[in-house]
Write a protein that holds these residues in place. Structure first.
Motif, PDB file in Angstrom:
ATOM      1  N   ASP A 186       0.403  -0.847  -0.303  1.00  0.00           N
ATOM      2  CA  ASP A 186       0.205   0.289   0.172  1.00  0.00           C
ATOM      3  C   ASP A 186       1.161   1.288   0.089  1.00  0.00           C
ATOM      4  OD1 ASP A 186      -2.080  -1.374   0.257  1.00  0.00           O
ATOM      5  OD2 ASP A 186      -2.610  -1.551   2.331  1.00  0.00           O
TER       6      ASP A 186
ATOM      7  N   THR B  73      -3.987   3.820   0.080  1.00  0.00           N
ATOM      8  CA  THR B  73      -3.990   2.289   1.394  1.00  0.00           C
ATOM      9  C   THR B  73      -5.816   2.815   1.800  1.00  0.00           C
ATOM     10  OG1 THR B  73      -4.337   2.623   3.708  1.00  0.00           O
ATOM     11  CG2 THR B  73      -4.611   4.725   3.139  1.00  0.00           C
ATOM     12  N   LYS B  74      -6.366   1.661   2.116  1.00  0.00           N
ATOM     13  CA  LYS B  74      -8.307   1.463   1.932  1.00  0.00           C
ATOM     14  C   LYS B  74      -8.535   1.950   3.545  1.00  0.00           C
ATOM     15  CE  LYS B  74     -11.161  -2.145   2.407  1.00  0.00           C
ATOM     16  NZ  LYS B  74     -11.518  -3.429   3.154  1.00  0.00           N
ATOM     17  N   GLY B  75      -9.887   3.029   3.150  1.00  0.00           N
ATOM     18  CA  GLY B  75      -9.797   3.844   4.091  1.00  0.00           C
ATOM     19  C   GLY B  75     -11.103   4.872   3.164  1.00  0.00           C
TER      20      GLY B  75
ATOM     21  N   SER C 188      -7.712   2.662  13.290  1.00  0.00           N
ATOM     22  CA  SER C 188      -7.561   2.941  11.734  1.00  0.00           C
ATOM     23  C   SER C 188      -7.368   1.202  11.659  1.00  0.00           C
ATOM     24  CB  SER C 188      -5.686   3.223  11.489  1.00  0.00           C
ATOM     25  OG  SER C 188      -5.461   2.596  10.090  1.00  0.00           O
TER      26      SER C 188
ATOM     27  N   LYS D 167     -10.451  -0.009   8.768  1.00  0.00           N
ATOM     28  CA  LYS D 167     -10.393  -0.652   7.540  1.00  0.00           C
ATOM     29  C   LYS D 167     -11.159  -1.687   7.813  1.00  0.00           C
ATOM     30  CE  LYS D 167      -5.708   2.078   6.876  1.00  0.00           C
ATOM     31  NZ  LYS D 167      -4.571   0.898   6.886  1.00  0.00           N
ATOM     32  N   SER D 168     -11.767  -2.233   8.707  1.00  0.00           N
ATOM     33  CA  SER D 168     -12.435  -3.574   8.934  1.00  0.00           C
ATOM     34  C   SER D 168     -13.618  -3.713   8.609  1.00  0.00           C
ATOM     35  CB  SER D 168     -12.293  -4.047  10.099  1.00  0.00           C
ATOM     36  OG  SER D 168     -12.954  -3.136  11.122  1.00  0.00           O
TER      37      SER D 168
ATOM     38  N   ASN E  23     -15.553   2.409   2.555  1.00  0.00           N
ATOM     39  CA  ASN E  23     -14.096   2.172   2.706  1.00  0.00           C
ATOM     40  C   ASN E  23     -13.551   1.630   0.920  1.00  0.00           C
ATOM     41  OD1 ASN E  23     -13.620   2.385   5.223  1.00  0.00           O
ATOM     42  ND2 ASN E  23     -13.533   0.292   5.694  1.00  0.00           N
TER      43      ASN E  23
END
Length: 383
Positions: A99, A105-107, A160, A164-165, A188
Protein backbone atom coordinates in the motif's frame (compact mmCIF):
# COMPACT_ATOMS: atom_id res chain seq x y z
CA UNK A 1 13.51 -74.25 -10.91
CA UNK A 2 15.50 -72.46 -13.56
CA UNK A 3 12.66 -70.06 -14.13
CA UNK A 4 12.44 -69.24 -10.42
CA UNK A 5 16.16 -68.50 -10.20
CA UNK A 6 15.88 -66.15 -13.16
CA UNK A 7 13.04 -64.25 -11.48
CA UNK A 8 15.05 -63.86 -8.26
CA UNK A 9 18.03 -62.74 -10.25
CA UNK A 10 15.94 -60.20 -12.17
CA UNK A 11 14.33 -58.86 -8.99
CA UNK A 12 17.71 -58.50 -7.26
CA UNK A 13 19.16 -56.74 -10.29
CA UNK A 14 16.21 -54.35 -10.45
CA UNK A 15 16.50 -53.60 -6.71
CA UNK A 16 20.22 -52.90 -6.97
CA UNK A 17 19.64 -50.65 -9.99
CA UNK A 18 16.89 -48.64 -8.23
CA UNK A 19 18.97 -48.31 -5.05
CA UNK A 20 22.01 -47.18 -7.02
CA UNK A 21 19.89 -44.67 -8.95
CA UNK A 22 18.47 -43.25 -5.69
CA UNK A 23 21.94 -42.90 -4.17
CA UNK A 24 23.19 -41.22 -7.34
CA UNK A 25 20.23 -38.83 -7.37
CA UNK A 26 20.77 -37.94 -3.69
CA UNK A 27 24.45 -37.35 -4.38
CA UNK A 28 23.66 -35.07 -7.34
CA UNK A 29 21.10 -33.08 -5.31
CA UNK A 30 23.57 -32.74 -2.42
CA UNK A 31 26.35 -31.57 -4.75
CA UNK A 32 24.01 -29.09 -6.42
CA UNK A 33 22.93 -27.75 -3.03
CA UNK A 34 26.48 -27.47 -1.74
CA UNK A 35 27.80 -25.84 -4.92
CA UNK A 36 24.88 -23.64 -5.90
CA UNK A 37 22.35 -23.05 -3.13
CA UNK A 38 24.35 -21.94 -0.15
CA UNK A 39 27.35 -24.25 0.07
CA UNK A 40 28.15 -26.60 2.92
CA UNK A 41 27.23 -23.90 5.44
CA UNK A 42 23.77 -23.69 3.87
CA UNK A 43 23.35 -27.44 4.11
CA UNK A 44 24.50 -27.44 7.74
CA UNK A 45 22.04 -24.63 8.48
CA UNK A 46 19.11 -26.58 7.00
CA UNK A 47 20.10 -29.71 8.93
CA UNK A 48 20.41 -27.81 12.21
CA UNK A 49 17.08 -26.02 11.89
CA UNK A 50 15.34 -29.25 10.93
CA UNK A 51 16.93 -31.07 13.89
CA UNK A 52 15.74 -28.40 16.33
CA UNK A 53 12.27 -28.47 14.77
CA UNK A 54 12.11 -32.26 15.09
CA UNK A 55 13.19 -32.20 18.76
CA UNK A 56 10.58 -29.58 19.64
CA UNK A 57 7.91 -31.29 17.58
CA UNK A 58 8.50 -34.72 19.13
CA UNK A 59 9.36 -33.87 22.75
CA UNK A 60 7.92 -30.47 23.72
CA UNK A 61 4.92 -30.86 26.07
CA UNK A 62 3.08 -27.74 24.86
CA UNK A 63 1.80 -26.39 21.56
CA UNK A 64 3.98 -24.64 19.00
CA UNK A 65 2.96 -21.89 16.57
CA UNK A 66 5.00 -23.07 13.58
CA UNK A 67 3.83 -20.16 11.44
CA UNK A 68 5.23 -17.67 13.96
CA UNK A 69 8.41 -19.75 14.21
CA UNK A 70 8.83 -19.62 10.42
CA UNK A 71 8.48 -15.82 10.51
CA UNK A 72 11.07 -15.49 13.27
CA UNK A 73 13.57 -17.81 11.56
CA UNK A 74 13.12 -15.99 8.26
CA UNK A 75 13.62 -12.63 9.96
CA UNK A 76 16.78 -13.90 11.66
CA UNK A 77 18.22 -15.15 8.35
CA UNK A 78 17.85 -11.74 6.72
CA UNK A 79 19.12 -9.91 9.83
CA UNK A 80 22.24 -12.09 9.78
CA UNK A 81 23.38 -10.22 6.65
CA UNK A 82 24.07 -7.19 8.83
CA UNK A 83 22.55 -4.99 6.12
CA UNK A 84 20.29 -2.33 7.64
CA UNK A 85 18.39 -1.99 4.36
CA UNK A 86 17.42 -5.67 4.06
CA UNK A 87 14.54 -7.11 6.06
CA UNK A 88 11.83 -9.76 6.23
CA UNK A 89 8.13 -8.88 6.21
CA UNK A 90 5.23 -10.96 7.49
CA UNK A 91 2.19 -11.23 5.25
CA UNK A 92 0.50 -8.36 7.11
CA UNK A 93 3.61 -6.19 6.93
CA UNK A 94 4.03 -6.91 3.22
CA UNK A 95 0.42 -5.91 2.52
CA UNK A 96 1.01 -2.59 4.29
CA UNK A 97 4.32 -2.16 2.42
CA UNK A 98 2.54 -2.68 -0.90
CA UNK A 99 0.00 0.00 0.00
CA UNK A 100 2.77 2.45 0.94
CA UNK A 101 4.65 1.84 -2.31
CA UNK A 102 1.47 2.76 -4.20
CA UNK A 103 0.90 5.85 -2.01
CA UNK A 104 -2.53 4.40 -1.34
CA UNK A 105 -4.42 2.65 1.42
CA UNK A 106 -7.85 1.25 2.11
CA UNK A 107 -9.95 3.59 4.22
CA UNK A 108 -11.87 6.85 4.14
CA UNK A 109 -8.99 9.24 3.42
CA UNK A 110 -8.27 10.99 6.70
CA UNK A 111 -5.16 11.66 8.74
CA UNK A 112 -5.99 11.62 12.44
CA UNK A 113 -4.48 12.03 15.87
CA UNK A 114 -5.96 11.45 19.31
CA UNK A 115 -8.44 14.09 20.44
CA UNK A 116 -7.04 15.96 23.44
CA UNK A 117 -10.38 15.67 25.25
CA UNK A 118 -10.48 11.91 24.77
CA UNK A 119 -13.60 11.93 22.58
CA UNK A 120 -12.09 9.93 19.70
CA UNK A 121 -9.95 10.74 16.64
CA UNK A 122 -9.16 14.36 15.73
CA UNK A 123 -9.02 14.86 11.95
CA UNK A 124 -5.80 16.61 10.93
CA UNK A 125 -6.32 16.49 7.16
CA UNK A 126 -8.63 14.99 4.54
CA UNK A 127 -7.65 13.66 1.11
CA UNK A 128 -9.35 15.44 -1.79
CA UNK A 129 -12.24 13.50 -3.36
CA UNK A 130 -12.03 10.82 -0.68
CA UNK A 131 -15.03 9.14 1.00
CA UNK A 132 -14.47 11.37 4.03
CA UNK A 133 -14.51 14.60 2.03
CA UNK A 134 -17.63 13.54 0.14
CA UNK A 135 -19.30 12.76 3.48
CA UNK A 136 -18.60 16.26 4.80
CA UNK A 137 -15.75 15.33 7.15
CA UNK A 138 -13.03 17.97 7.19
CA UNK A 139 -9.99 19.02 9.19
CA UNK A 140 -10.97 19.92 12.74
CA UNK A 141 -13.72 17.30 13.02
CA UNK A 142 -13.61 14.61 15.71
CA UNK A 143 -14.63 11.04 14.82
CA UNK A 144 -16.56 9.63 17.82
CA UNK A 145 -18.43 6.50 16.66
CA UNK A 146 -17.76 3.89 13.96
CA UNK A 147 -20.77 1.68 13.26
CA UNK A 148 -22.09 2.39 16.74
CA UNK A 149 -18.80 1.69 18.49
CA UNK A 150 -17.35 4.52 20.58
CA UNK A 151 -13.78 5.56 19.81
CA UNK A 152 -13.23 7.06 23.27
CA UNK A 153 -10.11 5.56 24.83
CA UNK A 154 -8.92 3.96 21.58
CA UNK A 155 -5.36 4.21 20.32
CA UNK A 156 -4.77 5.51 16.78
CA UNK A 157 -3.75 2.05 15.57
CA UNK A 158 -6.99 0.61 16.94
CA UNK A 159 -9.08 3.31 15.25
CA UNK A 160 -7.33 2.69 11.93
CA UNK A 161 -7.83 -1.07 12.22
CA UNK A 162 -11.52 -0.64 13.09
CA UNK A 163 -12.19 1.61 10.09
CA UNK A 164 -10.29 -0.65 7.69
CA UNK A 165 -12.18 -3.73 8.94
CA UNK A 166 -15.56 -2.32 7.86
CA UNK A 167 -17.11 -3.73 4.69
CA UNK A 168 -19.85 -2.10 2.62
CA UNK A 169 -21.60 1.00 3.89
CA UNK A 170 -21.40 1.90 7.56
CA UNK A 171 -22.07 4.89 9.83
CA UNK A 172 -19.54 7.33 11.23
CA UNK A 173 -20.63 9.87 13.82
CA UNK A 174 -18.41 12.94 14.12
CA UNK A 175 -18.35 16.35 15.75
CA UNK A 176 -17.86 19.18 13.27
CA UNK A 177 -15.46 22.06 14.08
CA UNK A 178 -18.41 23.90 15.71
CA UNK A 179 -18.98 21.00 18.09
CA UNK A 180 -22.23 19.83 16.48
CA UNK A 181 -22.77 16.09 16.02
CA UNK A 182 -23.26 14.78 12.48
CA UNK A 183 -23.76 11.30 11.03
CA UNK A 184 -22.45 10.12 7.68
CA UNK A 185 -23.03 6.89 5.78
CA UNK A 186 -19.69 6.00 4.29
CA UNK A 187 -17.70 3.14 2.73
CA UNK A 188 -14.02 2.33 2.44
CA UNK A 189 -12.12 2.82 -0.80
CA UNK A 190 -8.54 2.58 -2.03
CA UNK A 191 -7.47 6.18 -1.48
CA UNK A 192 -4.45 7.67 -3.27
CA UNK A 193 -2.50 10.22 -1.28
CA UNK A 194 -0.14 12.39 -3.30
CA UNK A 195 3.41 12.48 -1.92
CA UNK A 196 3.78 16.03 -3.23
CA UNK A 197 2.58 19.37 -1.88
CA UNK A 198 3.51 22.84 -3.12
CA UNK A 199 2.99 26.56 -2.61
CA UNK A 200 4.30 29.92 -3.78
CA UNK A 201 6.55 31.78 -1.36
CA UNK A 202 7.49 35.46 -1.45
CA UNK A 203 9.83 36.83 -4.13
CA UNK A 204 8.48 34.39 -6.76
CA UNK A 205 10.05 31.38 -5.08
CA UNK A 206 8.26 28.09 -5.59
CA UNK A 207 8.29 25.48 -2.83
CA UNK A 208 7.74 21.75 -3.53
CA UNK A 209 7.66 19.18 -0.75
CA UNK A 210 8.31 15.56 -1.87
CA UNK A 211 7.53 13.18 1.01
CA UNK A 212 8.61 10.02 -0.86
CA UNK A 213 9.52 8.71 -4.31
CA UNK A 214 6.83 6.05 -4.46
CA UNK A 215 4.18 5.75 -7.18
CA UNK A 216 3.09 9.09 -8.63
CA UNK A 217 5.93 11.17 -7.16
CA UNK A 218 7.49 12.15 -10.50
CA UNK A 219 4.24 13.06 -12.27
CA UNK A 220 2.92 14.98 -9.24
CA UNK A 221 6.20 16.88 -8.82
CA UNK A 222 6.27 17.84 -12.50
CA UNK A 223 2.66 19.03 -12.25
CA UNK A 224 3.54 21.08 -9.17
CA UNK A 225 6.62 22.55 -10.86
CA UNK A 226 4.68 23.62 -13.96
CA UNK A 227 1.85 25.01 -11.83
CA UNK A 228 4.28 27.19 -9.86
CA UNK A 229 6.02 28.37 -13.04
CA UNK A 230 2.63 29.42 -14.42
CA UNK A 231 2.12 31.41 -11.21
CA UNK A 232 5.40 33.20 -11.88
CA UNK A 233 7.98 31.18 -9.97
CA UNK A 234 11.51 32.26 -10.96
CA UNK A 235 13.36 29.87 -8.62
CA UNK A 236 12.49 26.64 -6.83
CA UNK A 237 12.97 24.88 -3.51
CA UNK A 238 12.68 21.10 -3.39
CA UNK A 239 12.20 19.78 0.13
CA UNK A 240 13.19 16.11 0.53
CA UNK A 241 13.78 16.17 4.28
CA UNK A 242 12.55 13.02 6.06
CA UNK A 243 12.05 11.50 2.59
CA UNK A 244 12.81 7.73 2.77
CA UNK A 245 13.16 7.28 -0.99
CA UNK A 246 11.10 4.95 -3.13
CA UNK A 247 11.07 3.66 -6.69
CA UNK A 248 13.91 4.07 -9.18
CA UNK A 249 11.52 4.89 -12.04
CA UNK A 250 10.07 7.86 -10.13
CA UNK A 251 13.56 9.20 -9.41
CA UNK A 252 14.92 8.92 -12.96
CA UNK A 253 11.67 10.23 -14.50
CA UNK A 254 11.92 13.41 -12.43
CA UNK A 255 15.65 13.87 -13.01
CA UNK A 256 15.11 13.41 -16.76
CA UNK A 257 12.54 16.23 -16.68
CA UNK A 258 14.82 18.61 -14.76
CA UNK A 259 18.32 17.90 -16.08
CA UNK A 260 20.00 18.28 -19.50
CA UNK A 261 21.28 15.42 -21.64
CA UNK A 262 23.68 13.08 -19.86
CA UNK A 263 24.04 10.36 -17.26
CA UNK A 264 21.78 10.83 -14.24
CA UNK A 265 22.07 7.58 -12.27
CA UNK A 266 24.27 4.48 -12.09
CA UNK A 267 23.28 1.03 -10.80
CA UNK A 268 26.01 -1.58 -10.22
CA UNK A 269 25.49 -5.34 -9.97
CA UNK A 270 27.29 -7.62 -7.52
CA UNK A 271 29.64 -8.52 -10.40
CA UNK A 272 30.50 -4.85 -10.97
CA UNK A 273 28.50 -4.37 -14.18
CA UNK A 274 27.06 -0.86 -14.57
CA UNK A 275 23.56 0.01 -15.73
CA UNK A 276 23.43 3.69 -16.64
CA UNK A 277 20.31 5.85 -16.79
CA UNK A 278 20.25 8.91 -19.05
CA UNK A 279 18.43 12.20 -19.40
CA UNK A 280 17.44 13.68 -22.75
CA UNK A 281 18.20 17.23 -23.83
CA UNK A 282 14.89 18.72 -22.59
CA UNK A 283 15.45 20.41 -19.23
CA UNK A 284 14.54 23.37 -17.04
CA UNK A 285 16.66 26.41 -16.28
CA UNK A 286 16.24 28.31 -13.03
CA UNK A 287 18.03 28.65 -9.66
CA UNK A 288 17.19 25.77 -7.30
CA UNK A 289 17.80 24.61 -3.75
CA UNK A 290 17.28 21.15 -2.28
CA UNK A 291 16.61 20.83 1.45
CA UNK A 292 18.04 17.64 3.00
CA UNK A 293 18.50 16.27 6.51
CA UNK A 294 19.67 13.19 8.38
CA UNK A 295 16.42 11.41 7.45
CA UNK A 296 16.81 11.94 3.71
CA UNK A 297 18.00 8.73 2.11
CA UNK A 298 17.94 6.51 -0.97
CA UNK A 299 16.19 8.21 -3.92
CA UNK A 300 15.99 11.49 -1.97
CA UNK A 301 19.77 11.59 -1.66
CA UNK A 302 20.40 10.67 -5.29
CA UNK A 303 17.91 13.32 -6.40
CA UNK A 304 19.81 15.97 -4.45
CA UNK A 305 23.22 14.62 -5.51
CA UNK A 306 22.41 14.63 -9.24
CA UNK A 307 21.08 18.20 -9.16
CA UNK A 308 24.21 19.39 -7.37
CA UNK A 309 26.64 17.47 -9.62
CA UNK A 310 25.02 19.10 -12.66
CA UNK A 311 25.37 22.45 -10.84
CA UNK A 312 21.60 22.87 -10.97
CA UNK A 313 21.03 23.20 -7.24
CA UNK A 314 22.70 23.96 -3.91
CA UNK A 315 22.01 21.80 -0.89
CA UNK A 316 20.90 23.29 2.43
CA UNK A 317 20.21 21.51 5.71
CA UNK A 318 22.03 18.69 7.52
CA UNK A 319 24.12 15.73 6.25
CA UNK A 320 22.02 12.91 4.81
CA UNK A 321 22.02 9.21 5.68
CA UNK A 322 24.29 7.77 2.99
CA UNK A 323 22.31 4.91 1.47
CA UNK A 324 23.90 3.40 -1.62
CA UNK A 325 22.15 0.07 -2.15
CA UNK A 326 18.97 -0.92 -3.92
CA UNK A 327 16.64 -3.67 -2.82
CA UNK A 328 14.36 -6.18 -4.50
CA UNK A 329 11.27 -7.57 -2.81
CA UNK A 330 10.49 -11.27 -3.20
CA UNK A 331 6.99 -12.36 -2.23
CA UNK A 332 6.77 -15.82 -0.68
CA UNK A 333 3.93 -18.32 -1.07
CA UNK A 334 2.31 -17.45 2.27
CA UNK A 335 2.12 -13.73 1.47
CA UNK A 336 5.25 -12.78 3.41
CA UNK A 337 8.27 -11.27 1.64
CA UNK A 338 12.02 -10.76 1.71
CA UNK A 339 13.35 -7.27 0.96
CA UNK A 340 17.03 -7.75 0.15
CA UNK A 341 19.87 -5.55 -1.17
CA UNK A 342 20.89 -6.70 -4.65
CA UNK A 343 22.69 -3.76 -6.28
CA UNK A 344 24.88 -0.77 -5.42
CA UNK A 345 24.02 2.78 -6.49
CA UNK A 346 26.33 5.58 -7.61
CA UNK A 347 25.75 9.23 -8.46
CA UNK A 348 26.37 10.45 -12.04
CA UNK A 349 29.97 11.25 -10.99
CA UNK A 350 30.39 7.66 -9.70
CA UNK A 351 30.26 8.64 -6.02
CA UNK A 352 29.12 6.10 -3.44
CA UNK A 353 27.08 8.00 -0.86
CA UNK A 354 27.73 5.23 1.68
CA UNK A 355 31.50 5.51 1.26
CA UNK A 356 31.48 9.28 1.73
CA UNK A 357 29.02 9.11 4.65
CA UNK A 358 26.06 10.79 2.96
CA UNK A 359 25.63 14.17 1.32
CA UNK A 360 27.22 17.17 2.99
CA UNK A 361 25.11 20.33 2.43
CA UNK A 362 26.66 23.37 0.81
CA UNK A 363 25.12 25.36 3.65
CA UNK A 364 24.69 23.44 6.91
CA UNK A 365 21.82 24.66 9.08
CA UNK A 366 20.17 23.07 12.11
CA UNK A 367 16.54 23.34 13.16
CA UNK A 368 16.42 24.85 16.65
CA UNK A 369 13.31 25.05 18.87
CA UNK A 370 11.10 23.90 15.98
CA UNK A 371 12.01 27.00 13.95
CA UNK A 372 12.55 25.97 10.32
CA UNK A 373 15.81 27.84 9.85
CA UNK A 374 16.69 25.57 6.92
CA UNK A 375 13.74 26.78 4.86
CA UNK A 376 14.43 30.36 5.94
CA UNK A 377 18.02 30.05 4.73
CA UNK A 378 16.84 28.63 1.38
CA UNK A 379 14.46 31.56 0.93
CA UNK A 380 17.24 34.02 1.77
CA UNK A 381 19.62 32.23 -0.61
CA UNK A 382 17.22 32.51 -3.58
CA UNK A 383 15.94 36.03 -2.83
Amino acid sequence: MVLLLNRKHNFLSAFILCFATSIATLAVVTVLFINGVGGREGLAFIEKVNTVRRIVDELYVGDVDWSAAADEVSEAIVESTGDRWSYYMTAEEYAAYTDRSQNSTKGIGVSVTLDEQGRGAYVVSVVADSPAERAGIRAGCVLTLVNGRSLAGFEISEISALIKSQSGEYEIVFLNPDGMSETAVISNEIVYTSPVSFRMEENNIGYIRISNFEKGAAADTITAFENLVEQGAASMIFDVRTNPGGQLFELTELLDYLLPEGEIFVSVSAEGEEEIFYSDEDCVNMPMVVLIDENSYSAAEFFAAALREYEYASLIGMPSTGKARSQQTFRLDDGSAVHISTRNYLTPNRVSLADQGGLIPDIQVEIIDFEDRQLQKALEYLS
